[in-house]
Design a protein around this motif. Structure first.
Motif, PDB file in Angstrom:
ATOM      1  N   PRO A 294     -57.345  16.984 -60.965  1.00  0.00           N
ATOM      2  CA  PRO A 294     -57.512  18.413 -61.752  1.00  0.00           C
ATOM      3  C   PRO A 294     -57.330  17.912 -63.146  1.00  0.00           C
ATOM      4  O   PRO A 294     -57.535  19.162 -64.197  1.00  0.00           O
ATOM      5  CB  PRO A 294     -56.121  19.140 -61.245  1.00  0.00           C
ATOM      6  CG  PRO A 294     -55.206  18.068 -60.895  1.00  0.00           C
ATOM      7  CD  PRO A 294     -55.879  17.044 -60.292  1.00  0.00           C
TER       8      PRO A 294
ATOM      9  N   ILE B  75     -60.264  26.083 -58.911  1.00  0.00           N
ATOM     10  CA  ILE B  75     -60.669  27.202 -59.869  1.00  0.00           C
ATOM     11  C   ILE B  75     -60.130  28.379 -59.558  1.00  0.00           C
ATOM     12  O   ILE B  75     -59.586  29.087 -60.448  1.00  0.00           O
ATOM     13  CB  ILE B  75     -62.204  26.948 -60.279  1.00  0.00           C
ATOM     14  CG1 ILE B  75     -62.470  25.908 -60.724  1.00  0.00           C
ATOM     15  CG2 ILE B  75     -62.668  28.269 -61.045  1.00  0.00           C
ATOM     16  CD1 ILE B  75     -64.093  25.487 -60.877  1.00  0.00           C
TER      17      ILE B  75
ATOM     18  N   PHE C  75     -57.386  29.547 -62.156  1.00  0.00           N
ATOM     19  CA  PHE C  75     -57.997  30.359 -63.131  1.00  0.00           C
ATOM     20  C   PHE C  75     -58.817  31.700 -62.772  1.00  0.00           C
ATOM     21  O   PHE C  75     -59.167  32.225 -63.510  1.00  0.00           O
ATOM     22  CB  PHE C  75     -59.124  29.281 -63.909  1.00  0.00           C
ATOM     23  CG  PHE C  75     -58.549  27.942 -64.438  1.00  0.00           C
ATOM     24  CD1 PHE C  75     -58.005  28.357 -65.692  1.00  0.00           C
ATOM     25  CD2 PHE C  75     -58.331  27.148 -63.721  1.00  0.00           C
ATOM     26  CE1 PHE C  75     -57.803  27.272 -66.376  1.00  0.00           C
ATOM     27  CE2 PHE C  75     -57.891  25.953 -64.403  1.00  0.00           C
ATOM     28  CZ  PHE C  75     -57.342  26.045 -65.791  1.00  0.00           C
TER      29      PHE C  75
ATOM     30  N   PRO D  29     -64.926  30.834 -62.884  1.00  0.00           N
ATOM     31  CA  PRO D  29     -65.653  29.752 -63.640  1.00  0.00           C
ATOM     32  C   PRO D  29     -65.519  30.124 -65.192  1.00  0.00           C
ATOM     33  O   PRO D  29     -65.321  28.994 -65.832  1.00  0.00           O
ATOM     34  CB  PRO D  29     -67.034  29.455 -62.992  1.00  0.00           C
ATOM     35  CG  PRO D  29     -67.183  30.545 -62.441  1.00  0.00           C
ATOM     36  CD  PRO D  29     -65.842  31.613 -61.966  1.00  0.00           C
TER      37      PRO D  29
ATOM     38  N   TYR E  94     -61.925  29.257 -66.285  1.00  0.00           N
ATOM     39  CA  TYR E  94     -61.820  27.693 -66.178  1.00  0.00           C
ATOM     40  C   TYR E  94     -62.438  27.079 -67.609  1.00  0.00           C
ATOM     41  O   TYR E  94     -61.766  26.139 -67.995  1.00  0.00           O
ATOM     42  CB  TYR E  94     -62.254  27.223 -64.934  1.00  0.00           C
ATOM     43  CG  TYR E  94     -62.569  25.654 -64.861  1.00  0.00           C
ATOM     44  CD1 TYR E  94     -61.388  24.800 -64.889  1.00  0.00           C
ATOM     45  CD2 TYR E  94     -63.627  25.142 -65.191  1.00  0.00           C
ATOM     46  CE1 TYR E  94     -61.608  23.628 -64.928  1.00  0.00           C
ATOM     47  CE2 TYR E  94     -63.959  23.850 -65.099  1.00  0.00           C
ATOM     48  CZ  TYR E  94     -62.703  23.054 -65.040  1.00  0.00           C
ATOM     49  OH  TYR E  94     -63.024  21.522 -64.926  1.00  0.00           O
TER      50      TYR E  94
ATOM     51  N   LEU F  64     -60.588  27.590 -70.234  1.00  0.00           N
ATOM     52  CA  LEU F  64     -59.111  27.002 -70.037  1.00  0.00           C
ATOM     53  C   LEU F  64     -58.019  28.354 -70.309  1.00  0.00           C
ATOM     54  O   LEU F  64     -57.046  28.094 -70.974  1.00  0.00           O
ATOM     55  CB  LEU F  64     -58.709  25.999 -71.113  1.00  0.00           C
ATOM     56  CG  LEU F  64     -57.307  25.187 -70.579  1.00  0.00           C
ATOM     57  CD1 LEU F  64     -57.574  24.599 -69.441  1.00  0.00           C
ATOM     58  CD2 LEU F  64     -57.079  24.285 -71.600  1.00  0.00           C
TER      59      LEU F  64
ATOM     60  N   PRO G  56     -56.015  30.252 -67.783  1.00  0.00           N
ATOM     61  CA  PRO G  56     -55.468  30.411 -66.377  1.00  0.00           C
ATOM     62  C   PRO G  56     -54.834  31.901 -66.102  1.00  0.00           C
ATOM     63  O   PRO G  56     -54.686  32.835 -66.982  1.00  0.00           O
ATOM     64  CB  PRO G  56     -54.068  29.446 -66.636  1.00  0.00           C
ATOM     65  CG  PRO G  56     -53.778  29.738 -68.107  1.00  0.00           C
ATOM     66  CD  PRO G  56     -54.742  29.875 -68.848  1.00  0.00           C
TER      67      PRO G  56
ATOM     68  N   TYR H 282     -49.382  23.659 -63.523  1.00  0.00           N
ATOM     69  CA  TYR H 282     -49.540  25.105 -64.356  1.00  0.00           C
ATOM     70  C   TYR H 282     -49.100  25.089 -65.516  1.00  0.00           C
ATOM     71  O   TYR H 282     -49.567  25.282 -66.542  1.00  0.00           O
ATOM     72  CB  TYR H 282     -48.980  25.923 -63.419  1.00  0.00           C
ATOM     73  CG  TYR H 282     -49.118  27.351 -64.090  1.00  0.00           C
ATOM     74  CD1 TYR H 282     -50.135  28.253 -63.934  1.00  0.00           C
ATOM     75  CD2 TYR H 282     -48.157  28.051 -65.040  1.00  0.00           C
ATOM     76  CE1 TYR H 282     -50.632  29.236 -64.446  1.00  0.00           C
ATOM     77  CE2 TYR H 282     -48.445  29.145 -65.758  1.00  0.00           C
ATOM     78  CZ  TYR H 282     -49.391  29.958 -65.478  1.00  0.00           C
ATOM     79  OH  TYR H 282     -49.872  31.028 -65.995  1.00  0.00           O
TER      80      TYR H 282
ATOM     81  N   ILE I 216     -51.276  23.317 -68.206  1.00  0.00           N
ATOM     82  CA  ILE I 216     -52.463  24.118 -68.773  1.00  0.00           C
ATOM     83  C   ILE I 216     -51.971  24.862 -70.131  1.00  0.00           C
ATOM     84  O   ILE I 216     -52.749  25.069 -71.037  1.00  0.00           O
ATOM     85  CB  ILE I 216     -52.830  25.095 -67.511  1.00  0.00           C
ATOM     86  CG1 ILE I 216     -53.305  24.396 -66.357  1.00  0.00           C
ATOM     87  CG2 ILE I 216     -53.941  25.917 -68.270  1.00  0.00           C
ATOM     88  CD1 ILE I 216     -53.836  25.449 -65.212  1.00  0.00           C
TER      89      ILE I 216
ATOM     90  N   SER J 221     -59.121  19.428 -66.949  1.00  0.00           N
ATOM     91  CA  SER J 221     -60.422  19.462 -66.750  1.00  0.00           C
ATOM     92  C   SER J 221     -60.709  18.637 -65.590  1.00  0.00           C
ATOM     93  O   SER J 221     -60.326  17.586 -65.575  1.00  0.00           O
ATOM     94  CB  SER J 221     -61.032  18.768 -67.823  1.00  0.00           C
ATOM     95  OG  SER J 221     -61.298  19.861 -69.125  1.00  0.00           O
TER      96      SER J 221
END
Length: 281
Positions: free
Chosen positions: A119, A153, A157, A160, A163, A166, A168, A191, A194, A207
């Motif tokens: 991830p 994803i 998130f 897309p 994601y 960025l 979440p 988590y 992120i 990413s």
């Protein structure tokens, strides 16, 4: 007006492209992705970033070649991609010539063999905070899970678009929606990563990394090539991209700036390409 897709971006079963790892232990991330009911999200294309000169050699030879052994996975030659984002970066302190600036090749989702899925950028793992660095890097591999990318994803998130930017799920939604207990430290740390912001790590902290074979042939699987505008002056270069690779040329403007400032231009160009194709909002 949205451009028609070059071909189906979402294969019916992305796991079919994954190299089997039968007999390997399930990781904490595998267990989280498989035991929870996750609404899978649409995947995004695979992005291979490099200097503009390296990308020029890629489009000229129609192949992506890993020439050096990986420092993280010792003894292996690996090609690295990020799902959706031109996330690979180097730190620069000076201006550069156009061939030193960042560029990328955008490949169709699911069009290459998959060796490993993580991830985050595995090469930057040692730069991450102690709350996750004390864990094993291998605990976050998700290669054994079918549709791992869509599940990653969808779970962290939702979409897309979120994601790519960025953004979440809220912590309350994440904890309420999924079965996460006191022994799921790795999922909680992921988590938390992120949400973490530091000069030591950037968008690569989530990413999705895809590792593949040391030689990837570009055979009608390239969606676009992003590069500095200077290459538009070369009819030969533009032929390699638009005719030989049947891809979309996506040049970006250049200015007297430090090389690292062009990562914003890369993101902007890639986002516009996705929006034109209806992949993200």
């Amino acid at each position: 007006m949205a451009l028609p897709p070059k071909s189906s971006i979402i294969p019916p079963y992305f796991g079919a492209a994954i190299i089997s790892k039968q007999g390997s232990a399930m990781t904490p991330l595998d267990r989280f992705l498989q035991r929870n009911s996750i609404k899978t999200a649409q995947g995004l294309p695979l992005v291979h970033s490099a200097t503009a000169y390296t990308v020029r050699k890629i489009v000229e030879t129609k192949q992506i070649v890993s020439r050096e052994e990986c420092k993280v996975f010792a003894g292996e030659k690996i090609n690295y991609f990020f799902v959706g984002r031109p996330a690979y970066k180097k730190q620069y302190e000076i201006e550069g010539d156009y061939w030193e600036l960042p560029a990328c090749v955008i490949l169709e989702y699911g069009s290459i063999p998959i060796k490993r899925i993580f991830p985050f950028d595995t090469g930057a793992f040692d730069l991450y905070p102690d709350f996750i660095k004390i864990m094993e890097r291998s605990s976050f591999e998700a290669t054994n899970t079918s549709q791992a990318i869509e599940r990653l994803i969808g779970s962290f998130f939702i979409s897309p678009s979120a994601y790519f930017k960025l953004r979440p799920r809220s912590s309350s939604d994440f904890e309420r929606r999924f079965n996460i207990g006191v022994l799921d430290e790795e999922i909680k740390a992921l988590y938390k990563l992120i949400l973490s912001k530091s000069g030591k790590y950037d968008d690569r902290r989530f990413s999705i990394e895809v590792q593949s074979d040391p030689i990837i042939a570009l055979t009608n699987n390239v969606l676009a090539v992003v590069f500095p505008e200077e290459y538009c002056e070369s009819k030969e270069y533009m032929k390699w991209v638009t005719s030989d690779l049947n891809a979309t040329a996506v040049p970006y403007q250049t200015f007297p700036l430090k090389k690292e400032f062009y990562y914003y231009a890369m993101y902007e160009a890639v986002l516009k390409f996705y929006q034109d194709r209806g992949m993200v909002k």
